[in-house]
Design a protein around this motif. Sequence first.
Motif, PDB file in Angstrom:
ATOM      1  N   GLU A  27       0.773  -1.190  -0.109  1.00  0.00           N
ATOM      2  CA  GLU A  27       0.141  -0.168  -0.009  1.00  0.00           C
ATOM      3  C   GLU A  27       0.817   1.245  -0.011  1.00  0.00           C
ATOM      4  O   GLU A  27       0.665   2.233  -0.857  1.00  0.00           O
ATOM      5  CB  GLU A  27      -0.905   0.017   1.206  1.00  0.00           C
ATOM      6  CG  GLU A  27      -2.018  -0.891   1.133  1.00  0.00           C
ATOM      7  CD  GLU A  27      -2.910  -0.923   2.478  1.00  0.00           C
ATOM      8  OE1 GLU A  27      -3.219  -0.102   3.170  1.00  0.00           O
ATOM      9  OE2 GLU A  27      -3.271  -2.083   2.595  1.00  0.00           O
ATOM     10  N   MET A  28       2.007   1.297   0.805  1.00  0.00           N
ATOM     11  CA  MET A  28       2.898   2.515   1.065  1.00  0.00           C
ATOM     12  C   MET A  28       3.322   2.777  -0.497  1.00  0.00           C
ATOM     13  O   MET A  28       3.524   3.918  -0.884  1.00  0.00           O
ATOM     14  CB  MET A  28       3.823   2.311   2.110  1.00  0.00           C
ATOM     15  CG  MET A  28       3.119   2.360   3.613  1.00  0.00           C
ATOM     16  SD  MET A  28       4.417   1.796   4.748  1.00  0.00           S
ATOM     17  CE  MET A  28       5.849   2.605   4.470  1.00  0.00           C
ATOM     18  N   VAL A  29       3.924   1.665  -1.073  1.00  0.00           N
ATOM     19  CA  VAL A  29       4.649   1.643  -2.415  1.00  0.00           C
ATOM     20  C   VAL A  29       3.629   2.322  -3.440  1.00  0.00           C
ATOM     21  O   VAL A  29       3.836   3.268  -4.406  1.00  0.00           O
ATOM     22  CB  VAL A  29       5.281   0.527  -2.811  1.00  0.00           C
ATOM     23  CG1 VAL A  29       5.737   0.572  -4.086  1.00  0.00           C
ATOM     24  CG2 VAL A  29       6.522   0.128  -1.836  1.00  0.00           C
ATOM     25  N   ALA A  30       2.298   1.723  -3.308  1.00  0.00           N
ATOM     26  CA  ALA A  30       1.470   2.334  -4.302  1.00  0.00           C
ATOM     27  C   ALA A  30       1.197   3.847  -4.054  1.00  0.00           C
ATOM     28  O   ALA A  30       1.063   4.484  -5.004  1.00  0.00           O
ATOM     29  CB  ALA A  30      -0.040   1.306  -4.195  1.00  0.00           C
ATOM     30  N   ILE A  31       0.973   4.266  -2.738  1.00  0.00           N
ATOM     31  CA  ILE A  31       0.758   5.580  -2.596  1.00  0.00           C
ATOM     32  C   ILE A  31       2.123   6.518  -3.144  1.00  0.00           C
ATOM     33  O   ILE A  31       1.875   7.321  -3.678  1.00  0.00           O
ATOM     34  CB  ILE A  31       0.514   5.808  -1.084  1.00  0.00           C
ATOM     35  CG1 ILE A  31      -0.553   5.352  -0.543  1.00  0.00           C
ATOM     36  CG2 ILE A  31       0.790   7.389  -0.824  1.00  0.00           C
ATOM     37  CD1 ILE A  31      -0.887   5.284   1.016  1.00  0.00           C
ATOM     38  N   GLU A  32       3.066   5.819  -2.899  1.00  0.00           N
ATOM     39  CA  GLU A  32       4.475   6.468  -3.395  1.00  0.00           C
ATOM     40  C   GLU A  32       4.284   6.665  -4.818  1.00  0.00           C
ATOM     41  O   GLU A  32       4.950   7.610  -5.654  1.00  0.00           O
ATOM     42  CB  GLU A  32       5.772   5.685  -2.953  1.00  0.00           C
ATOM     43  CG  GLU A  32       6.768   6.566  -3.390  1.00  0.00           C
ATOM     44  CD  GLU A  32       8.082   5.511  -3.060  1.00  0.00           C
ATOM     45  OE1 GLU A  32       8.950   5.383  -3.881  1.00  0.00           O
ATOM     46  OE2 GLU A  32       8.266   4.808  -2.228  1.00  0.00           O
ATOM     47  N   LEU A  33       4.142   5.769  -5.598  1.00  0.00           N
ATOM     48  CA  LEU A  33       4.015   5.585  -7.154  1.00  0.00           C
ATOM     49  C   LEU A  33       2.857   6.596  -7.724  1.00  0.00           C
ATOM     50  O   LEU A  33       2.849   7.320  -8.444  1.00  0.00           O
ATOM     51  CB  LEU A  33       3.709   4.301  -7.542  1.00  0.00           C
ATOM     52  CG  LEU A  33       4.895   3.272  -7.335  1.00  0.00           C
ATOM     53  CD1 LEU A  33       4.706   2.010  -7.660  1.00  0.00           C
ATOM     54  CD2 LEU A  33       6.013   3.700  -8.331  1.00  0.00           C
ATOM     55  N   LYS A  34       1.683   6.632  -7.063  1.00  0.00           N
ATOM     56  CA  LYS A  34       0.648   7.348  -7.255  1.00  0.00           C
ATOM     57  C   LYS A  34       1.004   8.762  -7.188  1.00  0.00           C
ATOM     58  O   LYS A  34       0.638   9.853  -8.148  1.00  0.00           O
ATOM     59  CB  LYS A  34      -0.715   7.314  -6.393  1.00  0.00           C
ATOM     60  CG  LYS A  34      -1.255   5.869  -6.970  1.00  0.00           C
ATOM     61  CD  LYS A  34      -2.567   5.638  -6.201  1.00  0.00           C
ATOM     62  CE  LYS A  34      -3.245   4.405  -6.329  1.00  0.00           C
ATOM     63  NZ  LYS A  34      -4.392   3.976  -5.470  1.00  0.00           N
ATOM     64  N   GLU A  35       1.910   9.296  -6.304  1.00  0.00           N
ATOM     65  CA  GLU A  35       2.477  10.647  -6.149  1.00  0.00           C
ATOM     66  C   GLU A  35       3.283  11.216  -7.071  1.00  0.00           C
ATOM     67  O   GLU A  35       3.658  12.209  -7.466  1.00  0.00           O
ATOM     68  CB  GLU A  35       3.086  10.742  -4.638  1.00  0.00           C
ATOM     69  CG  GLU A  35       2.032  10.766  -3.496  1.00  0.00           C
ATOM     70  CD  GLU A  35       2.517  10.762  -1.985  1.00  0.00           C
ATOM     71  OE1 GLU A  35       3.857  10.568  -2.065  1.00  0.00           O
ATOM     72  OE2 GLU A  35       1.878  10.906  -1.160  1.00  0.00           O
ATOM     73  N   LYS A  36       4.089  10.109  -7.588  1.00  0.00           N
ATOM     74  CA  LYS A  36       4.800  10.274  -8.780  1.00  0.00           C
ATOM     75  C   LYS A  36       4.093  10.297 -10.226  1.00  0.00           C
ATOM     76  O   LYS A  36       4.727  10.215 -11.161  1.00  0.00           O
ATOM     77  CB  LYS A  36       5.891   9.153  -8.842  1.00  0.00           C
ATOM     78  CG  LYS A  36       7.019   9.148  -7.637  1.00  0.00           C
ATOM     79  CD  LYS A  36       7.730   8.305  -7.823  1.00  0.00           C
ATOM     80  CE  LYS A  36       9.049   8.454  -6.516  1.00  0.00           C
ATOM     81  NZ  LYS A  36       9.988   7.251  -6.523  1.00  0.00           N
TER      82      LYS A  36
END
Length: 69
Positions: A27-36
């Motif tokens: 979930e944390m990685v998905a959020i990070e990627l969405k922010e990018k």
Amino acid sequence: MFINDILDVEIRYIDAKNQKEMNKELEMVAIELKEKGKNPYVIPVGGSNGLGSMGYLDAYQELEVQRKE
């Protein structure tokens, strides 16, 4: 690893102790990627959804074809 290099795949190693921790990390990685500006699709650990299961089926079918050849 060669194909990962060609496709510019990023591999992350995590220190999760159980499935709950692994899912939280996903979930944390998905959020990070969405922010990018990316649009990640998270397949649960173990491929435990319809799309993940189809991936395992496709891999099996590919291996069967190669075995027969």
